[in-house]
Design an enzyme around this catalytic site. Structure first.
Site, PDB file in Angstrom:
ATOM      1  N   ARG A 161      -7.493  27.434 -32.676  1.00 16.33           N
ATOM      2  CA  ARG A 161      -7.968  27.025 -31.350  1.00 16.33           C
ATOM      3  C   ARG A 161      -8.220  28.245 -30.476  1.00 16.33           C
ATOM      4  O   ARG A 161      -9.181  28.317 -29.730  1.00 16.33           O
ATOM      5  CB  ARG A 161      -6.958  26.087 -30.697  1.00 16.33           C
ATOM      6  CG  ARG A 161      -7.156  24.623 -31.000  1.00 16.33           C
ATOM      7  CD  ARG A 161      -7.217  24.329 -32.502  1.00 16.33           C
ATOM      8  NE  ARG A 161      -7.309  22.906 -32.798  1.00 16.33           N
ATOM      9  CZ  ARG A 161      -6.252  22.127 -33.011  1.00 16.33           C
ATOM     10  NH1 ARG A 161      -5.021  22.626 -33.026  1.00 16.33           N
ATOM     11  NH2 ARG A 161      -6.428  20.850 -33.253  1.00 16.33           N
ATOM     12  N   ASP A 190      -9.349  25.529 -38.135  1.00 18.89           N
ATOM     13  CA  ASP A 190      -9.357  24.241 -37.427  1.00 18.89           C
ATOM     14  C   ASP A 190     -10.787  23.935 -37.005  1.00 18.89           C
ATOM     15  O   ASP A 190     -11.697  24.737 -37.250  1.00 18.89           O
ATOM     16  CB  ASP A 190      -8.382  24.253 -36.238  1.00 18.89           C
ATOM     17  CG  ASP A 190      -7.721  22.885 -36.080  1.00 18.89           C
ATOM     18  OD1 ASP A 190      -8.454  21.890 -35.929  1.00 18.89           O
ATOM     19  OD2 ASP A 190      -6.480  22.803 -36.137  1.00 18.89           O
ATOM     20  N   HIS A 264     -10.114  18.361 -39.694  1.00 19.35           N
ATOM     21  CA  HIS A 264     -10.020  19.604 -38.903  1.00 19.35           C
ATOM     22  C   HIS A 264     -10.915  20.692 -39.498  1.00 19.35           C
ATOM     23  O   HIS A 264     -10.493  21.843 -39.623  1.00 19.35           O
ATOM     24  CB  HIS A 264      -8.563  20.084 -38.824  1.00 19.35           C
ATOM     25  CG  HIS A 264      -7.731  19.237 -37.910  1.00 19.35           C
ATOM     26  ND1 HIS A 264      -7.828  19.317 -36.529  1.00 19.35           N
ATOM     27  CD2 HIS A 264      -6.809  18.287 -38.152  1.00 19.35           C
ATOM     28  CE1 HIS A 264      -6.970  18.447 -35.982  1.00 19.35           C
ATOM     29  NE2 HIS A 264      -6.354  17.799 -36.936  1.00 19.35           N
ATOM     30  N   ASP A 326      -3.542  16.488 -42.030  1.00 12.21           N
ATOM     31  CA  ASP A 326      -3.228  15.632 -40.877  1.00 12.21           C
ATOM     32  C   ASP A 326      -4.496  15.140 -40.204  1.00 12.21           C
ATOM     33  O   ASP A 326      -5.564  15.735 -40.342  1.00 12.21           O
ATOM     34  CB  ASP A 326      -2.387  16.406 -39.842  1.00 12.21           C
ATOM     35  CG  ASP A 326      -3.119  17.630 -39.329  1.00 12.21           C
ATOM     36  OD1 ASP A 326      -3.750  18.325 -40.153  1.00 12.21           O
ATOM     37  OD2 ASP A 326      -3.086  17.885 -38.119  1.00 12.21           O
ATOM     38  N   GLU A 327      -4.356  14.045 -39.465  1.00 11.32           N
ATOM     39  CA  GLU A 327      -5.384  13.556 -38.549  1.00 11.32           C
ATOM     40  C   GLU A 327      -6.775  13.537 -39.189  1.00 11.32           C
ATOM     41  O   GLU A 327      -7.666  14.282 -38.786  1.00 11.32           O
ATOM     42  CB  GLU A 327      -5.388  14.416 -37.273  1.00 11.32           C
ATOM     43  CG  GLU A 327      -4.055  14.341 -36.543  1.00 11.32           C
ATOM     44  CD  GLU A 327      -4.003  15.210 -35.294  1.00 11.32           C
ATOM     45  OE1 GLU A 327      -3.387  14.781 -34.318  1.00 11.32           O
ATOM     46  OE2 GLU A 327      -4.582  16.324 -35.299  1.00 11.32           O
ATOM     47  N   TRP A 393       5.860  15.852 -38.855  1.00 14.03           N
ATOM     48  CA  TRP A 393       5.544  16.191 -37.457  1.00 14.03           C
ATOM     49  C   TRP A 393       5.512  14.973 -36.539  1.00 14.03           C
ATOM     50  O   TRP A 393       5.834  15.056 -35.380  1.00 14.03           O
ATOM     51  CB  TRP A 393       4.236  16.985 -37.368  1.00 14.03           C
ATOM     52  CG  TRP A 393       2.971  16.188 -37.568  1.00 14.03           C
ATOM     53  CD1 TRP A 393       2.410  15.847 -38.746  1.00 14.03           C
ATOM     54  CD2 TRP A 393       2.109  15.667 -36.552  1.00 14.03           C
ATOM     55  NE1 TRP A 393       1.251  15.136 -38.551  1.00 14.03           N
ATOM     56  CE2 TRP A 393       1.042  15.009 -37.204  1.00 14.03           C
ATOM     57  CE3 TRP A 393       2.122  15.695 -35.156  1.00 14.03           C
ATOM     58  CZ2 TRP A 393       0.005  14.387 -36.520  1.00 14.03           C
ATOM     59  CZ3 TRP A 393       1.090  15.070 -34.461  1.00 14.03           C
ATOM     60  CH2 TRP A 393       0.053  14.424 -35.144  1.00 14.03           C
ATOM     61  N   TYR A 418       7.710  20.784 -30.749  1.00 14.87           N
ATOM     62  CA  TYR A 418       6.338  21.099 -30.340  1.00 14.87           C
ATOM     63  C   TYR A 418       6.357  21.953 -29.077  1.00 14.87           C
ATOM     64  O   TYR A 418       6.402  21.457 -27.948  1.00 14.87           O
ATOM     65  CB  TYR A 418       5.523  19.810 -30.165  1.00 14.87           C
ATOM     66  CG  TYR A 418       4.791  19.455 -31.448  1.00 14.87           C
ATOM     67  CD1 TYR A 418       5.466  19.485 -32.668  1.00 14.87           C
ATOM     68  CD2 TYR A 418       3.434  19.136 -31.454  1.00 14.87           C
ATOM     69  CE1 TYR A 418       4.808  19.201 -33.856  1.00 14.87           C
ATOM     70  CE2 TYR A 418       2.764  18.844 -32.646  1.00 14.87           C
ATOM     71  CZ  TYR A 418       3.461  18.880 -33.835  1.00 14.87           C
ATOM     72  OH  TYR A 418       2.804  18.608 -35.012  1.00 14.87           O
ATOM     73  N   THR A 470      -2.467  25.884 -29.941  1.00 12.73           N
ATOM     74  CA  THR A 470      -2.945  26.760 -28.869  1.00 12.73           C
ATOM     75  C   THR A 470      -4.225  26.273 -28.185  1.00 12.73           C
ATOM     76  O   THR A 470      -5.002  27.089 -27.681  1.00 12.73           O
ATOM     77  CB  THR A 470      -3.162  28.197 -29.409  1.00 12.73           C
ATOM     78  OG1 THR A 470      -4.121  28.140 -30.473  1.00 12.73           O
ATOM     79  CG2 THR A 470      -1.865  28.806 -29.904  1.00 12.73           C
ATOM     80  N   GLU A 471      -4.439  24.966 -28.150  1.00 11.93           N
ATOM     81  CA  GLU A 471      -5.603  24.481 -27.399  1.00 11.93           C
ATOM     82  C   GLU A 471      -5.616  25.069 -25.989  1.00 11.93           C
ATOM     83  O   GLU A 471      -6.652  25.488 -25.485  1.00 11.93           O
ATOM     84  CB  GLU A 471      -5.580  22.954 -27.284  1.00 11.93           C
ATOM     85  CG  GLU A 471      -5.932  22.208 -28.553  1.00 11.93           C
ATOM     86  CD  GLU A 471      -4.699  21.807 -29.344  1.00 11.93           C
ATOM     87  OE1 GLU A 471      -3.679  22.530 -29.292  1.00 11.93           O
ATOM     88  OE2 GLU A 471      -4.751  20.767 -30.036  1.00 11.93           O
TER      89      GLU A 471
HETATM   90  C1  ACM Z   1      -0.381  18.021 -35.963  1.00 16.03           C
HETATM   91  O1  ACM Z   1       0.229  18.211 -34.904  1.00 16.03           O
HETATM   92  N1  ACM Z   1      -1.587  17.490 -35.963  1.00 16.03           N
HETATM   93  C2  ACM Z   1       0.197  18.394 -37.242  1.00 16.03           C
END
Ligand code: ACM
Length: 608
Positions: A161, A190, A264, A326-327, A393, A418, A470-471
């Site tokens: 990020r 990412d 991602h 993930d996601e 997570w 986090y 780190t967005e």
């Molecule tokens: C995550 O926070 N998407 C692993």
């Protein structure tokens, strides 16, 4: 004669006070066993480091690096144990853990024993024991036996990020080493940026490493998004990445690279759109959130990923490779003819099983190359691949399930680990962040071994990790602000036996000393709120207020009711009595100013 006797007593008293002061042992993370002695060992220009074995000599070099950094000098090294020496001995490592050590300080010298990793940690403990008085450095007489609670003690850093250069990475590695953290999980790719040179795919660094703009403010602040118009990005050459790996290894830190798949991955698709699901054109996005653009599951994608991983494996000797997982929104696969064909041909139930199939292929490839796969807990959906390690997570549920199925687990739940979440409840008092609230005590009090698991199942919990996304972290200064002091608390979660942990003891005894040392080494951190204790003062019917800062040698300026606590406020010198409240609530406001003139936020507490 009388005068001489007086002087003699004065010196005696002075030395005794000096020795007593020196007996404070405030090592972070707190060691397993500490036996304090009487007296001290003085480090002077004649002190030398004795290191016979090649491993010990390597530790000696790093010990001198830290000495130089903190105190501006190095010690001579030799291989004969005379008097006034610091002996680093790797010839008979302890059996219990590769990272355990014994550290013995007498008034004649220091002896540290263990494996290379153990002696390295013994040397880190020694560095933390050093106290300075004027030009003199001394260490209290003490006997320490120490070993970690968990084998895996990690920090994840997202450089996708926002990019952080290798100088900053090394700075963080130095602090990690001093805290006995042993794994840097380097989140290298990412949607918003790809950060590693891959020789076979030059467009990854020419195109995927850069975005032309980034949103202003928080994701939810403005719709449509408002952009800053500034090009952002960067990447590590393979040579730079190797240098980081080497630098980390010298500090007993393993670097685990993460190459995200199948989601991602928008930054990759901007350079190689043929790996997408035909939903392009793609560009490297400058906004956050979960993106729907993912890899297609076709053969060229596997060729690409295997080529990338082949180069990654030549850079990172770690046993593990993290593949993300993930996601991954499945809508593109739902409407892709290719994805549906693969589902059909392989008798897969749905897109979740397709993801499992995808990860399984990558796992086979990694295993064939002697590597183990780690993925985020979504890799459980659709069935876990045979040898995968799960990084939990979304709370602990994924970790618990994986451990029950016999898989190894690293706990990094968003409830406790986090460190991109805010450090104060009132978001307005904190710099822009992703939201949530993760105070220091919630990190500290985390126990990575869930009680839902049996003792045998708990053996699958390899350890714990904090995640630094780190967005909203674009500068080194802010990165360090978000990391510390929470990563100091993480260190005790990972190292210190649960029975030996105590938050009050941590914040009152060890945190002040380590924060001072972190500040001296030029690392930024968030000054934590002071401990404010308010009691009724029966005699005066007022409130009695005690304020204790967690930064050693800091000053507190305060006001009661209505006024901003700036440098015109009152200097706190001891417990204060509030004005008469007459039942009316008052507000205490205060700031903390450290010895190096670092000033905290204004904090406020209601006096009721
Ligand atoms: C995550 O926070 N998407 C692993």
């Amino acid at each position: 004669m009388k005068k001489n006797l007086f002087l003699f007593f004065l010196i005696l008293i002075g030395r005794t006070a000096f020795a007593q002061q020196a007996t404070k042992v405030t090592i972070v993370p707190k060691p397993a066993f500490v036996e304090k002695g009487v007296g001290l060992f003085v480090i002077d220009q004649y002190t030398s480091v004795v290191a016979k074995e090649p491993d010990a000599q390597k530790v000696a070099a790093i010990f001198n690096y830290f000495l130089k950094k903190q105190y501006g000098f190095t010690l001579r090294t030799n291989n004969v144990a005379l008097a006034n020496t610091i002996v680093l001995n790797t010839s008979s490592p302890a059996k219990s853990s590769n990272e355990s050590y014994q550290l013995k300080v007498t008034n004649k010298g220091v002896n540290i024993q263990g494996s290379r990793a153990g002696v390295f940690y013994g040397a880190q403990s020694l560095l933390q024991l050093i106290q300075q008085k004027g030009k003199q450095l001394f260490v209290p007489v003490v006997n320490i036996n120490d070993e970690p609670n968990f084998a895996y003690r990690g920090l994840m850093l997202d450089v996708g990020r926002h990019f952080f250069d290798t100088n900053e990475i090394k700075k963080i590695l130095d602090v990690m080493a001093s805290l006995k953290l042993n794994t840097l999980h380097w989140h290298l790719t990412d949607d918003q940026g790809w950060r590693l040179e891959i020789k076979k795919y030059p467009k990854l660094t020419a195109i995927s490493a850069w975005r032309d703009s980034t949103i202003i403010g928080q994701y939810y602040d403005f719709k449509p998004f408002v952009y800053d118009g500034k090009k952002s990005g960067g990447f590590y050459t393979q040579e730079q990445a190797r240098e980081v790996v080497k630098y980390a290894a010298e500090r007993n830190i393993e670097v685990i690279p993460e190459i995200e798949m199948p989601g991602h991955s928008t930054a990759v698709l901007a350079a190689y759109p043929e790996l997408g699901n035909g939903t392009g054109p793609y560009k490297v996005p400058g906004y956050w959130g979960v993106h729907h653009t993912i890899y297609n599951p076709g053969e060229p994608t596997f060729q690409f990923l295997q080529d990338v991983l082949t180069e990654v494996m030549t850079i990172f000797p770690s046993k593990y490779i993290h593949i993300g997982g993930d996601e991954v929104p499945k809508d593109e696969w739902k409407s892709s003819a290719l994805a549906q064909k693969i589902i059909h041909e392989n008798n897969l139930k749905d897109e979740h099983e397709l993801q499992s199939w995808f990860i399984n292929r990558i796992e086979k490839f990694l295993n064939k190359n002697g590597k183990n796969l780690i993925g985020w807990d979504e890799i459980l959906e659709g069935g876990l691949t045979p040898n995968a390690t799960v990084m939990s997570w979304r709370g602990e549920a994924g970790g618990i399930q994986a451990a029950k199925e016999g898989h190894n687990v690293i706990m990094s739940p968003n409830s406790n680990m986090y460190v991109d979440h805010a450090q104060a409840k009132d978001g307005k008092t904190e710099p822009l962040n992703i939201g949530g609230f993760l105070p220091l005590d919630v990190v500290y009090n985390y126990n990575p071994r869930p009680t839902a698991l049996s003792t045998d199942q708990q053996k699958h919990i390899l350890g714990v990790q904090a995640n630094m996304w780190t967005e909203y972290v674009a500068t080194n200064n802010k990165l360090e602000y978000m990391l510390f002091p929470r990563v100091i608390a993480l260190a005790e979660v990972g190292w210190t036996k649960t029975d030996n942990k105590n938050y009050e003891d941590f914040t009152s005894q060890r945190l002040p000393v380590i924060l001072e040392s972190i500040e001296r080494s030029g690392v930024n951190y968030r000054i934590p709120e002071a401990n404010v204790v308010i009691t009724d003062d029966a005699a005066t019917k007022r409130k009695r207020i005690t304020i204790t800062s967690f930064v050693a040698d800091s000053k507190i300026y305060y006001t009661i009711d209505g006024h901003k606590a700036d440098n015109t406020a009152d200097l706190y010198t001891g417990p204060i009595l509030s004005p008469l409240t007459n039942g009316r609530p008052l507000t205490l406001r205060y700031i903390i100013v450290t010895r190096e003139n670092k000033t905290s936020n204004e904090f406020s507490v209601d006096i009721k």
